[in-house]
Write an enzyme that holds these catalytic residues in place. Structure first.
Site, PDB file in Angstrom:
ATOM      1  CD  GLU A   1      38.226  51.680  10.710  1.00 12.86           C
ATOM      2  OE1 GLU A   1      37.895  51.067   9.674  1.00 12.86           O
ATOM      3  OE2 GLU A   1      37.405  52.144  11.521  1.00 12.86           O
TER       4      GLU A   1
ATOM      5  CB  CYS B   1      35.235  49.210   5.965  1.00  9.49           C
ATOM      6  SG  CYS B   1      34.215  48.340   4.760  1.00  9.49           S
TER       7      CYS B   1
ATOM      8  CB  SER C   1      33.481  54.787  13.116  1.00  6.46           C
ATOM      9  OG  SER C   1      32.491  55.462  13.877  1.00  6.46           O
TER      10      SER C   1
END
Length: 494
Positions: A379, A280, A225
């Site tokens: 996200e 991702c 992250s």
């Protein structure tokens, strides 16, 4: 119950402290315990790697290449086993896990050509009787801190090139799905890699901080992250290390009015819901330009019921569970927030019908999403796809370029001129034209811009070789009577 050990100095090591639980996300049951590293375990792993570096850095490129080829063959033969390990601890489907191993194999194959990739330059007679040549040399002990969503592929994006370049490696995999890392260590050993060249260290912040601050670790590569990537970069660079820290993403797929909408809808479902959105490079935002919005949303929505959600090892399953109960609850919370903020909930995945107590969220689709809503700004890392409407190409481009993340983007169009211009104008690290997940092949390099990357070197490919090595230039002149004598002036080329 099975305990997943560290791998230090060529053998499994139980560790010195209590560990954490490992769950099967499809059932919610604990299937193992993983050892967590204490500071002494970090010292042991780094120490084993440091000792191995003394001889490994001197090993011939031919010897390294033979080991890499053997490792490649073992990975290929054990793909099914690795896929089952991934599926059981992560939750993704077995076919998806096999694809993960295959993409990792590409990097191993690239590393097998290390003799070509690491060549230097030579310039004879740069001055009278003087030659210069450049070499690239390994850094020493290096570390990779990898995420839960690709427990085989991301370690293979790092370790084969690092090891081929002459470094020794310490892997810190996610504690959520740790077994794949140890299995990779076993395969490295079977391939003939000397003890201590590849080590696996499990754990939490103690293990991570131990590697980031250890004086004998020269470089750190990270995928995870954005907040943690920033922390990794700041902490490791403050301790004098080379760092590449790949962070989060909010990948957009821009669909222009001339696009093949069936192709675009297929791509949006595949790239948005594959691996339950825990990629991702997943598409999480579709930007519908002009009048295509209603038709495109309809085509996406009509495809969602056909997505088969179930345990990763079940026949025909296309999407598995999320990795943990906590992450499932977080994703459901984002769906709650999107609905409360006024976005149109077209398909609700909160109550997907799957037997058992696994961590399930089904494919979810929002329309008319605004830039100020959390389902757009954050996200989510789950199977939640948001559709944003844009009137023009320029508005869509500005939307992508103003986002704090800049990992990947896709454009769907049938206009080659517009596609070419988009590739030049968009400010994102990886771009796909009618390709929804533009992960570069092994001969190029992976990485984003802005808050998706901290550091200036991308992963694998030529940039990977540069990251895991440092350059040196050697200038030579052999004894010649005509060059004798003292000269106190500044050296000049003659």
């Amino acid at each position: 119950m099975r305990t997943v050990p560290h791998w230090i100095g060529g053998k499994p090591v139980e560790g010195t402290t209590d560990g954490g639980p490992v769950f099967d996300p499809s059932t919610g049951t604990q299937i193992a315990t993983v050892a967590f590293a204490a500071p002494s375990d970090v010292d042991d792993a780094v120490g084993a790697a440091k000792e191995a570096f003394r001889t490994w850095k001197k090993s011939s490129l031919a010897n390294r290449t033979r080991i890499l080829f053997a490792f490649r063959e073992l990975l290929d033969r054990n793909t099914d086993e690795l896929a089952r390990i991934i599926s059981r601890e992560h939750g993704k489907t077995v076919p998806d896990a096999k694809g993960e191993v295959a993409r990792g194999l590409e990097i191993v194959e690239f590393a097998c050509g290390i003799g070509e990739h690491i060549k230097g330059d030579q310039s004879p007679n740069v001055s009278t009787g003087v030659d210069s040549f450049s070499v690239r040399q390994p850094l020493g002990v290096v570390a990779g801190i990898t995420p839960f969503n690709f427990p085989v592929m991301v370690p293979l994006w790092m370790s084969p090139i690092a090891i081929a370049c002459g470094n020794t490696f310490v892997l810190k995999p996610s504690e959520k799905d740790p077994s794949a890392g140890v299995r990779l260590a076993e395969l490295w050993a079977e391939a003939g890699l000397p003890e201590g060249v590849f080590n696996v260290l499990h754990g939490d912040k103690v293990a991570v901080d131990g590697l980031l601050t250890h004086p004998d670790v020269a470089a750190v590569s990270f995928v995870g992250s954005t907040p943690i990537a920033k922390y990794i970069h700041e902490t490791a660079t403050a301790h004098g290390k080379r760092v590449q820290a790949l962070g989060g993403a909010k990948n957009h797929m821009v669909v222009l009015p001339d696009a093949d909408l069936d192709l675009a809808a297929d791509a949006a479902v595949s790239a948005g819901y594959g691996a339950a959105g825990e990629r991702c490079m997943a598409i999480s935002v579709v930007v519908a330009v002009g009048a295509v919005g209603d038709e495109l949303v309809g085509k996406i929505a009509e495809r969602i019921p056909a997505v088969k959600v179930g345990p990763g090892d079940s026949e025909g399953a296309e999407m598995g569970p999320l990795v943990t109960a906590q992450h499932r609850d977080k994703v459901r919370g984002y769906i709650d927030a999107g609905e409360a903020a006024g976005a149109t909930l077209v398909t609700d995945g909160r109550n997907v019908d799957v037997e058992g107590d696994g961590y399930w969220v089904g494919p979810t689709l929002f329309d008319h999403v605004r830039k100020d809503q959390t389902i757009y700004t954050d996200e989510i890392f789950g199977p939640v796809l948001s559709v944003v409407r844009a009137e023009t190409y320029d508005e869509a481009l500005d939307l992508v370029n103003s986002n704090p993340y800049a990992n990947g983007v896709a454009l769907f169009t049938c206009d080659g001129g517009v596609a070419r211009q988009f590739g030049l104008d968009v400010e994102v690290g990886m771009v796909g034209i009618n390709v929804p997940i533009p992960v570069p092949v092994a001969t190029y390099s992976f990485g984003g811009w802005r808050n998706s990357l901290f550091g200036d070197v991308h992963m694998y490919g030529a940039e990977g070789v540069r990251f895991w090595t440092r350059g040196k230039v050697v200038t030579t002149r052999w004894p010649d009577p005509s060059h004798r004598g003292v000269d106190l002036g500044f050296p000049q080329n003659k």
